[in-house]
Design an enzyme around this catalytic site. Structure first.
Site, PDB file in Angstrom:
ATOM      1  N   LYS A  57      39.111  51.930  33.778  1.00  0.00           N
ATOM      2  CA  LYS A  57      38.071  52.575  33.832  1.00  0.00           C
ATOM      3  C   LYS A  57      37.527  52.606  35.168  1.00  0.00           C
ATOM      4  O   LYS A  57      36.639  53.443  35.780  1.00  0.00           O
ATOM      5  CB  LYS A  57      37.044  52.274  32.902  1.00  0.00           C
ATOM      6  CG  LYS A  57      37.725  52.583  31.498  1.00  0.00           C
ATOM      7  CD  LYS A  57      37.434  54.034  31.272  1.00  0.00           C
ATOM      8  CE  LYS A  57      37.882  54.477  29.607  1.00  0.00           C
ATOM      9  NZ  LYS A  57      37.709  55.876  29.230  1.00  0.00           N
ATOM     10  N   LYS A  58      37.670  51.260  35.909  1.00  0.00           N
ATOM     11  CA  LYS A  58      36.825  50.847  37.032  1.00  0.00           C
ATOM     12  C   LYS A  58      37.728  51.471  38.227  1.00  0.00           C
ATOM     13  O   LYS A  58      37.608  51.322  39.536  1.00  0.00           O
ATOM     14  CB  LYS A  58      36.822  49.366  37.245  1.00  0.00           C
ATOM     15  CG  LYS A  58      35.892  48.890  36.489  1.00  0.00           C
ATOM     16  CD  LYS A  58      35.707  47.200  36.732  1.00  0.00           C
ATOM     17  CE  LYS A  58      34.430  46.623  35.736  1.00  0.00           C
ATOM     18  NZ  LYS A  58      34.474  46.655  34.411  1.00  0.00           N
ATOM     19  N   LEU A  59      39.083  52.197  38.029  1.00  0.00           N
ATOM     20  CA  LEU A  59      39.712  52.857  39.079  1.00  0.00           C
ATOM     21  C   LEU A  59      38.875  54.090  39.475  1.00  0.00           C
ATOM     22  O   LEU A  59      39.339  54.919  40.343  1.00  0.00           O
ATOM     23  CB  LEU A  59      41.034  53.266  38.649  1.00  0.00           C
ATOM     24  CG  LEU A  59      41.953  51.920  38.376  1.00  0.00           C
ATOM     25  CD1 LEU A  59      43.331  52.414  37.753  1.00  0.00           C
ATOM     26  CD2 LEU A  59      42.392  51.287  39.626  1.00  0.00           C
TER      27      LEU A  59
ATOM     28  N   ASP B 271      39.778  42.447  35.789  1.00  0.00           N
ATOM     29  CA  ASP B 271      39.968  43.160  34.505  1.00  0.00           C
ATOM     30  C   ASP B 271      41.469  43.830  34.243  1.00  0.00           C
ATOM     31  O   ASP B 271      42.074  43.690  33.282  1.00  0.00           O
ATOM     32  CB  ASP B 271      39.103  44.296  34.441  1.00  0.00           C
ATOM     33  CG  ASP B 271      37.661  43.995  34.033  1.00  0.00           C
ATOM     34  OD1 ASP B 271      37.534  42.972  33.419  1.00  0.00           O
ATOM     35  OD2 ASP B 271      36.642  44.651  34.258  1.00  0.00           O
TER      36      ASP B 271
END
Length: 751
Positions: A218-220, A264
């Site tokens: 999701k942090k991409l 993560d």
């Protein structure tokens, strides 16, 4: 070799145990393939349904699972009094209070307040039973039934870690986690120190891996990678060591965002393998310790740290507690290396034969596969539940998109219209509710509008229409509308499976302007503030410039706008690059007249705050001159309190001049903050312990009051007031004292 197979060692990959538990085979030479050494299972274990079921039900040491069960139960006992809200339950569920609530399903409603306390009592004893391993199955059912009821009761309290607690509690209900260091083991010797099937570990390890890895995926998101999601964190004191070698901008980009992304994505893999596990323990523990200081996330950091040993060899507690003195072993977990057989597991009595599978073994394998599949699918299921999608997908809490989005709200206006008389009025944002999260979610906005439609007729407003004008900036973009202000949300249709037609699109095409924002803000002095606005064609912003704000101007960046000065009844057209001043203490409207969204900015100075700061500076200089003896003129009576020592509350009370009073109050607060920051470890620990004690004490005392009410009925109002005051650790305030407190708060509102 015998000790290795009997449970003191495990395969290289932490995912599976490959121990041969048959004594007849202990001395037989075993050659492990490279895959078996690395992952803990053979390729053949995945070639058929029978072999997969045997693998998932392979006997495994219960020690690590038992320790995790105990730690998780302990953390949930603490969590119930804090983040679950036992200590302030009476504020949230006060009987008769007109409160709008936001359950997932509207049929789920809170019980009367005293019965809600009973729900929490059941949940508390369930968590306590999980910790002690006492009546384990019943305790798990008590915990998860009440926990999920409270969870579904209030969407505004949802977050990823609260969802995770419910998932772990659900998993533990089906596991044999009471086989080690449990009261059930003392009561029932047949289960004490008995093997547990491998799928118990597989589920928990996979769940923790999903939390880390999907959070990394999701942090991409471009906002995270470019450093816009959590840029404010770089200014926190925890990142001061990094600022010694890096500027704040690079600390934000490389440490906060880059470091979070890499950790993560890799944490689950690093925890899995022997060679990288020590490094993973260090970075993961450091990461969660920082998070515990950066965010108010309750027991989440400690729960994740408690889950890390699940990836170690499952017999690590035996080897760890074996090092303690012998006289302590009576109360410590077992250190004997040989668990006893369990009917929950599948054993190979003769290595050449096929093990016999029971129905429960097959059901356990099916449950494991279905659960893992569901957990991998749910974070990407937003194409089904489209009604919950806004600028971000889905209800926040089950997607593992932790900290990816930050929001700021500049302007919230709620307009009602009487359906019969046509009268228009405005409501205080947040009236009848205890939460602010409804502003970002269409489903909650619909629930809130329906609730307002129900309450407003009590105030002689018939068949009210409700309109919301909410301006939000997400990840440092322009402030823009999130919902259409022209739509009556009471009458609008909403479905969990259809997109919201009244949701305004996020103007992602304007995202590159954020670089320009930084340049503009960097060119301003410390007293000048700025707000960036974007609006849609055909809409307008009605704004009032407070008299505190001087030298306010509007400057157009893109598109074309008409500025209407309401009192003067004049209109001015502005093109990109043009600006105009707007008067303080008056309304104006900004219409977007171009075919594309307009972008403009307000630039202003808070003259009241600036003047106050100048007065504070003069008072501070005067105080310093008095102290060092350079001030020769006698002080007038209104400045005499400055002579008193810093932080003296008496001098603050004796001050008659409001500016002097504010100055002394500010000095006292600054001194308190400095004292807290410079406190030693013991003082910090004492402060922490007192705070936790007060929280738990109030929760337990209020629970006792509620249980008494359920058993013998309500006492007199005077007695109840005294009991609540005792739970609050303070005397009940008189009416006069309450008035003084309100006056004090109003008088110092500008601070």
């Amino acid at each position: 070799r015998r000790s290795e197979v009997s449970g003191l060692r495990e395969p290289r990959g932490a995912g599976y145990d490959v121990k041969d538990t048959d004594p007849k085979n202990l001395d037989m030479p075993q050659t492990k393939s490279k895959m078996e050494k690395l992952f803990g299972f053979r390729k053949e274990d995945l070639t058929s349904w029978h072999s997969l079921v045997s693998l998932l039900n392979r006997p495994t040491d219960p020690a690590s699972l038992g320790i995790f069960r105990c730690l998780f139960g302990l953390l949930m006992v603490i969590d119930i009094t804090q983040e679950r809200g036992l200590s302030h339950l009476d504020y949230k569920y006060l009987d008769g209070a007109p409160v709008c609530r936001f359950p997932l399903f509207n049929v789920v409603q809170p019980l009367p307040m005293d019965w809600m306390y009973l729900v929490y009592v059941v949940m508390f004893f369930g968590a306590l039973g999980i910790m002690l391993g006492c009546f384990y199955r019943l305790s798990c059912l008590m915990f998860i039934s009440t926990y999920w009821y409270i969870f579904l009761l209030d969407k505004t309290a949802w977050n990823n870690h609260s969802y995770l607690y419910g998932l772990i509690g659900f998993q533990l209900t089906f596991m044999d986690a009471n086989r080690y260091w449990s009261i059930d083991g003392l009561r029932r010797p047949s289960i004490r120190n008995a093997h547990v099937p491998l799928w118990n570990y597989t589920l928990l390890r996979t769940q923790i891996f999903i939390v880390y890895f999907l959070a990394g995926l999701k942090k991409l998101d471009a906002d995270w990678v470019e450093g816009y999601s959590m840029s404010y964190l770089a200014h926190h004191w925890l990142f001061d060591p990094f600022k010694v070698i890096l500027p704040v901008e690079l600390v934000n980009l490389l440490v906060v965002h880059g470091g979070g992304l890499i950790l993560d994505l890799t944490a689950g893999y690093l925890l899995f393998f022997d060679a990288t596990r020590p490094y993973a323990f260090f970075f993961v523990s450091y990461f969660h310790c920082m998070n515990s200081q950066l965010f108010s996330i309750g027991m989440f950091s400690y729960t994740m740290m408690a889950s890390s040993p699940l990836f170690c060899y499952t017999d690590w507690p035996r080897r760890f507690f074996a090092r303690f003195p012998a006289f302590l072993r009576a109360v410590l977990p077992l250190t004997s290396p040989d668990p006893q057989p369990s009917t929950s597991c599948v054993y190979n009595e003769i290595q050449s034969t096929t093990p016999r599978l029971k129905l429960k073994h097959k059901l356990a394998a099916i449950f494991t596969i279905l659960y893992i599949t569901e957990q991998l699918f749910l974070p990407y299921s937003h194409f089904i539940t489209q009604g919950y999608n806004n600028w971000t997908n889905g209800l926040y809490g089950y997607s593992w998109d932790m900290m990816v989005h930050s929001r700021s709200h500049q302007h919230v206006k709620i307009t009602y219209k009487d359906g019969k008389t046509g009268e228009i009025g405005y409501l205080n944002p947040g009236v009848f509710t205890q939460s602010r999260r409804w502003k970002d979610h269409g489903d909650m906005l619909k629930q809130y509008a329906t609730c307002l439609n129900h309450f407003l007729p009590r105030y002689n407003i018939s068949d009210p229409e409700i309109y919301f004008d909410i301006w939000v900036s997400i990840n440092e973009r322009f402030q823009q509308r999130i919902f259409d202000p022209r739509v009556d949300v009471v009458k609008v249709d909403w479905s969990p499976f259809r997109p919201n037609t009244w949701l305004m699109p996020l103007l992602v095409d304007l995202s590159p302007w954020r670089t320009k924002f930084q340049e503009i803000e960097g060119s301003l002095d410390n007293q000048t503030e700025i707000v960036f606005i974007a609006d849609f064609p055909g809409l307008h912003l009605e704004n009032f410039v407070s008299e505190d704000l001087g030298n306010t101007s509007i400057s157009v960046l893109q598109g074309q706008v008409n500025v209407e000065i309401v009192e003067e009844k004049k209109n001015y057209t502005l093109q990109p690059g043009e600006q105009m001043k707007v008067s303080a203490g008056a309304y104006h409207k900004v219409y977007t007249v171009s075919e594309v969204p307009s972008c403009y900015m307000y630039i202003y100075v808070n003259t009241t705050e600036t003047a106050l700061q100048e007065n504070f500076t003069k008072l501070h200089d005067l105080q310093e001159r008095v102290r060092n003896g350079t001030e020769t003129e006698p002080l007038p009576p209104q400045l005499q309190p400055l002579i008193a020592a810093d932080g003296d509350e008496g001098s603050e009370v004796n001050a008659t001049d409001p500016i002097v009073q504010l100055f002394l109050k500010r000095q006292r607060r600054m001194k308190e903050v400095k004292k807290r920051r410079e406190a030693g470890a013991l003082e910090r620990l004492e402060r922490f312990a007192v705070k936790k004690y007060s929280t738990m004490r109030r929760g337990f005392l209020m629970t006792a009051i509620a249980m008494r009410n359920l058993v013998v009925g309500l006492p007199s109002l005077e007695q109840l007031t005294r009991e609540v005051a005792f739970a609050n650790m303070k005397e009940p305030q008189t009416e006069a004292n309450q008035d003084e407190r309100v006056k004090d708060e109003v008088g110092h509102g500008e601070l």
